[in-house]
Write a protein that holds these residues in place. Sequence first.
Motif, short mmCIF file in Angstrom:
data_model
loop_
_atom_site.label_atom_id
_atom_site.label_comp_id
_atom_site.label_asym_id
_atom_site.label_seq_id
_atom_site.Cartn_x
_atom_site.Cartn_y
_atom_site.Cartn_z
N LEU A 1 -1.98 -7.78 -4.27
CA LEU A 1 -3.08 -6.74 -3.93
C LEU A 1 -2.18 -5.40 -3.67
CD1 LEU A 1 -5.75 -5.58 -3.07
CD2 LEU A 1 -5.39 -6.61 -0.98
N PHE A 2 -2.76 -4.22 -3.99
CA PHE A 2 -2.18 -2.86 -3.83
C PHE A 2 -3.27 -2.18 -3.41
CE2 PHE A 2 -0.82 1.32 -6.05
CZ PHE A 2 -0.25 1.78 -5.06
N LEU A 3 -2.98 -1.55 -2.26
CA LEU A 3 -4.23 -0.45 -2.02
C LEU A 3 -3.34 0.92 -2.08
CD1 LEU A 3 -6.60 0.95 -0.47
CD2 LEU A 3 -5.67 0.26 1.59
N ALA A 4 -3.59 1.72 -3.26
CA ALA A 4 -3.25 3.10 -3.51
C ALA A 4 -3.84 3.89 -2.54
CB ALA A 4 -3.50 3.56 -4.71
N SER A 5 -2.94 4.59 -1.73
CA SER A 5 -3.61 5.31 -0.44
C SER A 5 -3.77 6.83 -1.06
CB SER A 5 -2.60 5.21 0.68
OG SER A 5 -2.21 4.04 1.19
N GLU A 6 -2.94 7.37 -1.54
CA GLU A 6 -3.03 8.97 -1.68
C GLU A 6 -3.02 9.16 -3.12
OE1 GLU A 6 -1.27 11.34 1.77
OE2 GLU A 6 0.44 10.10 1.06
N PRO A 7 -2.43 8.54 -4.26
CA PRO A 7 -2.59 9.05 -5.41
C PRO A 7 -3.98 9.73 -5.79
CG PRO A 7 -2.18 6.69 -5.61
CD PRO A 7 -2.02 7.13 -4.24
N LEU A 8 -4.06 10.57 -6.56
CA LEU A 8 -5.46 11.20 -6.77
C LEU A 8 -6.08 10.72 -8.26
CD1 LEU A 8 -5.06 14.64 -5.51
CD2 LEU A 8 -6.67 13.14 -4.54
N THR A 9 -5.01 10.50 -9.11
CA THR A 9 -5.36 10.27 -10.61
C THR A 9 -6.55 9.30 -10.70
OG1 THR A 9 -4.75 9.61 -12.77
CG2 THR A 9 -3.64 8.32 -10.95
N ASP A 10 -7.38 9.86 -11.70
CA ASP A 10 -8.60 8.91 -11.87
C ASP A 10 -8.06 7.61 -12.56
OD1 ASP A 10 -10.36 10.99 -11.28
OD2 ASP A 10 -10.14 12.15 -12.73
N ALA A 11 -7.14 7.76 -13.38
CA ALA A 11 -6.62 6.48 -14.32
C ALA A 11 -6.64 5.37 -13.41
CB ALA A 11 -5.55 6.96 -15.02
N ILE A 12 -6.38 5.51 -12.21
CA ILE A 12 -5.88 4.20 -11.24
C ILE A 12 -7.00 3.57 -10.96
CG2 ILE A 12 -5.90 5.15 -8.78
CD1 ILE A 12 -3.18 4.13 -8.71
N VAL A 13 -8.19 4.01 -11.01
CA VAL A 13 -9.32 3.17 -11.06
C VAL A 13 -10.12 2.76 -12.21
CG1 VAL A 13 -9.54 3.26 -8.38
CG2 VAL A 13 -10.52 4.82 -10.01
N TRP A 14 -10.15 4.06 -13.04
CA TRP A 14 -10.77 3.75 -14.11
C TRP A 14 -10.21 3.50 -15.48
CZ3 TRP A 14 -13.77 9.04 -13.08
CH2 TRP A 14 -14.70 8.90 -11.94
N SER A 15 -9.53 4.36 -16.25
CA SER A 15 -8.89 3.92 -17.42
C SER A 15 -7.64 2.94 -17.24
CB SER A 15 -8.41 4.98 -18.26
OG SER A 15 -7.55 5.80 -17.52
N SER A 16 -6.98 2.94 -16.27
CA SER A 16 -5.98 1.84 -16.10
C SER A 16 -6.33 1.27 -14.84
CB SER A 16 -4.61 2.69 -15.97
OG SER A 16 -4.45 3.44 -17.09
N GLY A 17 -7.23 1.09 -14.53
CA GLY A 17 -7.93 0.01 -13.53
C GLY A 17 -7.38 -1.40 -13.48
N ASN A 18 -7.16 -2.16 -12.65
CA ASN A 18 -7.27 -3.56 -12.85
C ASN A 18 -7.72 -4.06 -11.49
OD1 ASN A 18 -4.92 -3.89 -10.85
ND2 ASN A 18 -3.58 -2.58 -12.14
N LYS A 19 -7.55 -5.47 -11.66
CA LYS A 19 -8.18 -6.24 -10.44
C LYS A 19 -7.54 -6.43 -9.03
CE LYS A 19 -8.64 -11.41 -9.92
NZ LYS A 19 -7.92 -12.62 -10.37
N PHE B 1 0.87 -1.17 -0.03
CA PHE B 1 0.17 -0.02 0.00
C PHE B 1 0.94 1.21 -0.06
CE2 PHE B 1 -0.13 1.83 4.23
CZ PHE B 1 0.62 1.03 5.17
N GLY B 2 0.46 2.39 -0.22
CA GLY B 2 1.03 3.76 -0.18
C GLY B 2 0.93 4.40 -1.30
N THR B 3 1.91 5.07 -1.69
CA THR B 3 2.29 6.18 -2.76
C THR B 3 1.53 7.25 -2.62
OG1 THR B 3 0.73 5.31 -4.56
CG2 THR B 3 2.70 4.16 -4.34
N PHE B 4 2.08 8.49 -3.14
CA PHE B 4 1.34 9.78 -3.37
C PHE B 4 1.38 10.27 -4.53
CE2 PHE B 4 1.58 14.21 -3.22
CZ PHE B 4 0.79 14.67 -2.28
N LEU B 5 2.46 10.17 -5.18
CA LEU B 5 2.46 10.68 -6.70
C LEU B 5 1.69 9.97 -7.64
CD1 LEU B 5 6.20 11.65 -6.84
CD2 LEU B 5 4.43 13.23 -6.68
N SER B 6 1.03 10.53 -8.57
CA SER B 6 0.07 9.78 -9.28
C SER B 6 0.81 8.66 -10.14
CB SER B 6 -0.68 10.62 -10.44
OG SER B 6 -1.78 11.08 -9.49
N ASN B 7 1.96 9.03 -10.76
CA ASN B 7 2.73 8.43 -11.49
C ASN B 7 3.26 6.89 -10.84
OD1 ASN B 7 4.81 9.64 -10.32
ND2 ASN B 7 5.56 10.63 -12.04
#
Lengths: 620, 258, 402
Positions: C121-139, C100-106
Motif C-alpha cells: 500500500l502506498f499513500l501518495a501524500s503530496e504529488p499533484l499529477t493526475d496520472a497517479i490516480v487516473w491514467s497510471s492509477g493502480n490498486k 507514504f510520502g513523496t512530493f515530486l510527481s515523477n
Amino acid sequence: MSFYFAQLLTGLANASSLFLISCGLSIIFGVTRIVNFAHGSFYMIGAYVAYSTITTLDFGILGFWGGVIFASIVVGLVGLLVEVTILRRIYHAPELFQLVATFGLVLIIQDLTLAIWGPQDYLGPRAPGLDRAVRIFGEPIPEYDLALIVIGPLVLAAIWVLFHRTRWGVLVRAATQDREMIGALGVNQAWLFSAAFMLGAFLAGLGGALQVPRESVNLQMDLSVIGQAFVVVVIGGMGSVTGAFVAAVLISVLNAFAVLLFPQISLVLPFLVMAVVLIVRPYGLFGKPGSGHGPAAEPEQPMRLMSKGEAGLLAVFVALLALSPLFAANYTMVLLIDLLVATLFAVSLHFLMGVGGMVSFGHAAYFGLGAYAAALGVKFLGLGMIPAMILGPIAGGLGALLFGWFCVRLSGVYLAMLTLAAAQILWGVTFQWQEFTGGDDGILGVWPASWAKSNQAYFYVAFVLCLGGIWLLQRVAHSPFGYTLRGGRDSAIRAEAIGINLKRHQWMGFTLAGAVAGLAGVVFAFSKGSVFPDTLAISKSVDGLVMVLLGGIHSLAGPILGAGVFVLIEDWVTKLEFWRFIFGVIILVVVLAAPDGVAGGVSRLRGLFSRRTKDGEAAQ
Amino acid sequence: MNVLEVRGLSKSFGGIQAVSDVSFDLGEGEFLALIGPNGAGKTTCFNMLNGYLKPDRGSVKLGGRELIGVKPRRIWRMGVGRTFQITETFRSMTVLENVQMALISHHRETGNLFSRATRMHVDKAMSLLETISMADYANRACSELAYGDLKRLELAVALAHEPKLLLMDEPTAGMAPSERIALMALTAEIVARERLSVIFTEHDMDVVFAHSHRIIVLNRGELIAEGTGDEIRANPHVQEVYLGGGTVFENTGATADA
Amino acid sequence: MINRRDIFAGLAAVSMLAGAGTAMAQDSIVIGEINSYTGLPAFTVPYKKGWELAVEEINAAGGINGQMLEIISRDDTGDPATAIRIAEEMISKENAVMLFGTFLSNIGLAVSDFAKQNEVLFLASEPLTDAIVWSSGNKYTYRLRPSTHMQAAMLAERAAELDAVKWATIAPNYAYGQDAVKAFKSELLKLRPDVEFVEEQWPPVFDIDAGSAVRALEAAKPDAIYNVTFGGDLAKFVREGSLRFLFEDRSVVSLLTGEPEYLEPLGDETPSGWIVTGYPGADIDTPEHNAFVEAYRAKWDEDPKTGSIVGYNSILSIKAMLEKAGSTDTEAMLAAMEGLEVAESPTGPFVYRAADHQSTMGAYVGNTELVDGAPKMVDWVYADGAEFLPSEEEAAKLRPAE
C-alpha cells in the motif's frame, strides 16, 4: 518597431547578468584549467550574502551597492580559501580530477547554505532608486534592466583594463596562453593561480548579488545557473572574457525573440546554439586551438594482463557474487543490482575517457537512450523483457553514432562540452515531449518478465548482462582496436603517421561506449520498473564522472572500484541528515589523499607495504 | 628511376611566400638533406611532402603517383615512413607495443576487437627492435626511455611497414653529439641495407655532411643550391647565407673530430 | 592537521547512531516515508513537521489499536531510482507495512508503480499529477492532496465568472505545467465556450526568462492570464510582470500561489487580487483547525504551511485506515482504504473515493492581498474536492483495467 526594440533591451539586460555569471568561470578556466562546477555555488553564496547584508543594513542606495560589493568580496575570499586549502594541492593530478573536487564543494556548499539560511526562498528588495520602469518609445523598461545593460560592459571594460594595464593582468594573460612559460619566467605561479581563482569567485559573487533585485534567492540557484554558465564560456571560447560577453549577448537576445515564436524552445536553445558553434568553430567564437587542453597528464603505465594470482582472486570474487543470492538478504540483492548497473555504466564511460581519451560530460544520454528504448518498446510495441532489452544497446549505440560523429571532431574540454550539449538537448526533448516520452511523468510498468520477477532472479539477469558488458569492454581494451584508441589518446599525430584513421576509430569507440551504456540503461530500467528524464540528466553524467575519477582513470580496475565505492557510500550516507555535506567531505578526502583515485591509492599502498616488508626483512 | 619527383612546390601564408617554386628529384637509395637557415622554409616544404600542408601550387609524385591532396595516413600506406622533430610515441605503451601498433596498422587489423594486441606480430617487432639494437628495451615503458632511445624507437616504427621512402624531420634535434653520430650511422646502415630513400632536414652540419649523398639548400623559400657536400661547402651563395645566419662551416669540422 | 582516521571514526559513530533508531520497538507499526528533503526543503520540511506532530499526538494518546506508530523517514535525493531503492529497503529490510510520502510527481509515480509491482500500500501524500490516480492509477496507490486537475477546476469555476474572453497562459514546460494548462482550458471551455486562448508561454521550469515571457504575454493583449509557474520562477514572473504593468487592468488566476510556501517569499511585492488556490493557514477558524494550529505552534514555534497540513492529514488517514482494517495485512489495509472516511481533520472531513483512490480533501480558493505588509489570502472559501472531481463512474473509466 518599439516593441522589438524593447524586446532587444530585455535580451541585453539578461545578457549582462549572464555575462557577469560566466566571466569568472572563463577566467578561472583560462588560468588554472579547472572546470569549476562550484561556480554556481559561488554565485548562490553571493546572492544569499547580498540578500542578508542589504536587508539587515537597509541603508538605501548606499546600503544596496555596499551590500553587493561586500557580498562579492566575501565570495572572493571563500574562493581564495578553497583554492589554497584544496585545489592548490591537486593541480598536478590528472586532468579533470579537479572537477570531482569542485563537485564535492557543490555538495558541501548546498548543505551549508541550507544550514545557515534555512529552506525558504527569499525575495530581496528591488534596487533603491532603480525600482521602477521607464517608458522608452512607449514601452515600459525596468530601470534596473537599464542599469544591468550598463554594468555588464563596465565590468568587461574593468577586466580589460586589469588584464592589459597591470603587470598582474599581463601575467594572467600569459598564463592563459602558456603556463609553462610563466613558470620559466620565475613568476610565483601559486599566487597567480590563487589570485585568478579569487577574482573568478569575486565575479561569481557579484553576478549573484546583482541578481537579488531580479529574482528570489533560493537553494536551486547554483545548479540552475551552472549549465548556462558553461554554455556561455564554451561558446565564447574558454578563457576569453570578451568571448563570454559576445556569447551571453547572442544567447540572451536570441532567446528574447525566440520565445515570441517558439515558446517551448528556451530549455534547449542555449545548447542548440552551443552545438552549432562548436561544430562550426571547434574552439568557440574567441577560443584558440590548444587552450582547451589541460596540463600534460602523468605518464600512464603500460597495460598488462592479469597475473595468475590476480586472475584467481577475480574468479573467487565473481564466484562469490554469483552465489550471493543464496546467502545475501533481499535488500542486498537490490543493492548489488544497482552496483552492477553503476559499474557497467562507469566502465563504459572509462572506456571512452580512459582508453579513448575522450572526456564526456554527457554520457548519461546513452544510458538514458537505452532505458527509454526499452521502456518505449514495452509501452508502444508491447515487447517482452528480452526483446525490449535488445533495443537498449541498439538505441544507445545509434545515439552515440549520431552525436559521436560531431563530437570526435573536437578534443579536450570542447569535446566534453559538446557531449554535454547533446545530452541536454536529448534531456530537454524527453522532459518536454509528454505525448511520446511521458515527459516528467516518465514511463511506468517496465517490469521484468515473470520468471525474473524476484530480486534474486533479476540479479542473475543483471549479473550476466553487466559482467558480459564489462568483460566485452575489457577484452576490447586489450585488442588492437583498444590499443589504437589508446595510441590516439597518447599521440594523435603518431597515430595518423602510422596510417590510422583516428577520427573513425574514435567515432566507433564512442559508439561502442554508447551501446554499452545503453545496455546498462536497460538493466537499470527493468530493475526500477519505470524510466524518467533523470536517467539522462547532467547529474547522472556527473555521477559517472565521479565514479571514474574516484576510481582512478589510469587503471581498468578504476571504474569498478569507483562505482563500488560510490554506490556503497551513497547508500549509506543518504540515510543521514546533511548527507550532501558528508558526501562532499568524503569526496574531498579521497581526492586529497589519493589524487590518482582509489585504484592508484591501492597500488601505492601496496607499493608502500611491500617496501615496508622488505625493510622489515632487511632489519632482521 | 626516381622515387620522388617534386615540381614547382609553392606555399604562402598570409602574403608571405614561405616556399616558392621548389623542384627536385630523389633517386632510389639516395640520402638527401634539406637544409637552410631558420625560416628558410624547410619545415613547410617537409610538411607538404608528408601531407600535413597543402601547397598552393606544384606537384609531388611518389613512383609516379601524385601525393598532393592525399591525407598523411594514406601517404604512409603508399610506403612513406616518417619520424618527428620532437618525438611522437605512444607513451602509455611499451617499446615493443609501439612497434606492434605500426605492424597492426600495416596489416589493417586496427578494427579487430578480440585478439590480444600484445600477442600480435611479436617476432617481426622484435626483429625491428634488433635492427636498432633495442631488443633489450622491448618491455620497458615508453615514458621511461631516454630521448635518444625514443628517437631510435621512432626509426623502428617508421621502418615497420617496409617503406620505400623515409622522411626524417631533424632526426638528431635535442640529442647529445655522440648520440647524433651513432643514430645517423645506424640510419645510414639500414638505408643502405634496405635500399631506402631518405629525405631529412637537419641543423647539425656535421650530420649533414657526414651522411647525405646530396644536399638541397633553401633560403627564404627558394632553392638556392643543390649538390654534394663538397659542392655545397664551396658554393659562395650558400656561404653568404650561412655567414649571415652566423654559422661558420670551418668550425663544425673541429667538433666532428672531437 | 586533521587526522583521516579520526574522520572515519567519527563517521562510523554517526552511522551507528543513525542505525540505532531502527532496531528497537518490536511492538510498533512500522511505516516507511520517502520525500525530497534535501532537494526541496522549502516544501518538504513543513510537511515533515506536520506528520511528526500527528505521530507524536497519536502515540501520546496510546497509539493505534495499542501499538505505537513508528515512521522510518528517508530522503529520496530527488531521484526516482533512489526512491525505488529506498522503498525496497523499507519493505524488505525494515519491515515497513506500507509507504507514504513523496512530493515530486515523477517520484510519486515511480513509487506507485513499485507499490503495484510489490503489492504494497502506498499513500501518495503530496504529488499533484493526475496520472497517479487516473491514467497510471493502480490498486495499491491512494492520493491525498487535491490534484492538478481539481485545483485547476476550482480556478476555472472562478475564471468563468469573469468578463474576460481572451486568455493567455504561462506554465513551466513539463508534465505538471502541461497538465495544469490542459485541465484549466477544458474546464473553462465547458463553462464558457466563448473564451479563447490567445497566447501560451512555456518557460523551462526553474529557469524562466521572465522579462521576455512577460513581454510576449503583453504583446498578445489578453483580458486575463492563467499562471502555473511557482517558486523562484513565480517570484521573477511577478516582479517582471508588475514592473512592466502586465497585471494592470487584467485578471490573473494562479495555481497554488495561495500556499504559504509560494506566497510568503513574495513579501510586499505580492500582487493584489489574484485568484488563487492555497491555504490561508491560521486564518481558518474552526475548532479542529485551531487545535491543530495551537499544537503546531507549540511544537515548532511557527505557523503551519500547506505541507504541514498535508503531512498531518496523511497520518490521520493512516490512523483511520489502520483502525478500520484492524490489521497490517496489505489486503485488509487496501479494503479499509476503499471509501475510507476521515471524519475529523483540520480541513474538515474527506473520503478516499473507491473508484479512483483520490481523496476529496479540498483546497482554499481566494484572492491574494497584502494585509499589514504581509501577504495573505483573503475572501477565501473552502472548495470541497468532491465537487471538482469527475463522477466515480467517469473517473473509473480513466484508469487502466486491473
